[in-house]
Design an enzyme around this catalytic site. Structure first.
Site, PDB file in Angstrom:
ATOM      1  N   ASP A  23      65.005   7.072  46.041  1.00  0.00           N
ATOM      2  CA  ASP A  23      66.388   6.692  45.758  1.00  0.00           C
ATOM      3  C   ASP A  23      66.371   5.667  44.631  1.00  0.00           C
ATOM      4  OD1 ASP A  23      67.019   3.839  47.341  1.00  0.00           O
ATOM      5  OD2 ASP A  23      65.551   5.068  48.406  1.00  0.00           O
ATOM      6  N   ASP A 113      75.766   3.938  53.221  1.00  0.00           N
ATOM      7  CA  ASP A 113      74.806   2.841  53.374  1.00  0.00           C
ATOM      8  C   ASP A 113      75.406   1.778  54.291  1.00  0.00           C
ATOM      9  OD1 ASP A 113      73.111   0.643  53.056  1.00  0.00           O
ATOM     10  OD2 ASP A 113      72.674   1.121  50.972  1.00  0.00           O
ATOM     11  N   GLU A 115      74.416  -1.304  55.966  1.00  0.00           N
ATOM     12  CA  GLU A 115      73.492  -2.424  56.131  1.00  0.00           C
ATOM     13  C   GLU A 115      74.250  -3.730  55.966  1.00  0.00           C
ATOM     14  OE1 GLU A 115      70.685  -3.169  52.804  1.00  0.00           O
ATOM     15  OE2 GLU A 115      71.391  -1.232  52.053  1.00  0.00           O
TER      16      GLU A 115
END
Length: 215
Positions: A23, A113, A115
């Site tokens: 990524d 994502d 996080e």
């Protein structure tokens, strides 16, 4: 002896099925993606939305360049913006997918994502935000997955939340090992789909990447 050779062939087929990927969030040219492909990396996941609240145009171009290099497994990930001034969860997904389409390209999977960065303490609100992103992606007919790990999921939505367990999981754990041996189940996922096993490093063809693995 015949059975021995069959066993060896089966073992080799299992080993060869494992795949390496990266990524990225920096610009990569088509020629460099060709180099990456030739180095044995078969899947690419560029960032296509910034946590600051805007489409990552570099990432969208990376999607296009990777496909131009002949890579067929090209995803994209959204790092959502959580500020009160940001677009809604659905509109962040919409902006990302519209930008990809406008560039004349496509992504295989849209990863969200999840996080710890600016998420509120309210688990219910965070769950609703994620659900809105997932719903918008599905409304586009877009395959969607979750990027998170045990501790991020615990802090953001709580370990009792299994609402996205039907989606694929991209699991970050920087243990330097390309396997799932240290995976601890959470969120209803018995195992991940992808292991992000190395944080940012100089990867194939001199590109700054995170390293990923699919068994």
């Amino acid at each position: 002896m015949k059975h021995f050779f069959i066993t060896i062939l089966l073992f080799c087929s299992v080993v060869s099925a494992a795949r390496n990927g990266i990524d990225i969030n920096s610009p990569v040219s088509t020629s460099t993606f060709t180099c990456i492909k030739n180095a044995g990396f078969s899947f690419i996941i560029p960032r296509i939305y910034h946590s600051s609240g805007s489409v990552d145009t570099v990432g969208v171009q990376n999607v296009k360049n990777a496909r131009a290099a002949g890579l067929t497994d090209v995803d994209g990930y959204i790092f959502p913006c959580l500020k009160s001034t940001c677009a809604s969860a659905a509109n962040q997904v919409k902006a990302s997918l519209d930008a990809v389409k406008a560039a004349g390209t496509k992504i295989s999977t849209l990863w969200l994502d999840i996080e710890r960065l600016n998420w509120p303490a309210d688990h219910a609100s965070n769950r609703a935000f994620i659900e809105a992103m997932v719903s918008e992606a599905k409304a586009y007919g877009q395959q969607v997955g979750i990027y998170s790990n045990y501790y991020n999921w615990q802090d953001i939505v709580g370990l009792d939340y299994h609402g996205q367990s039907s989606l694929m999981l991209w699991w970050p754990a920087y243990d330097g090992v390309k396997d799932f041996s240290k995976y601890a189940p959470f969120g209803g996922w018995s195992k991940p789909t992808i292991h992000q096993w190395s944080d940012t490093t100089t990867g194939p063809c001199g590109v700054s990447v995170d390293m990923n693995y699919i068994p």
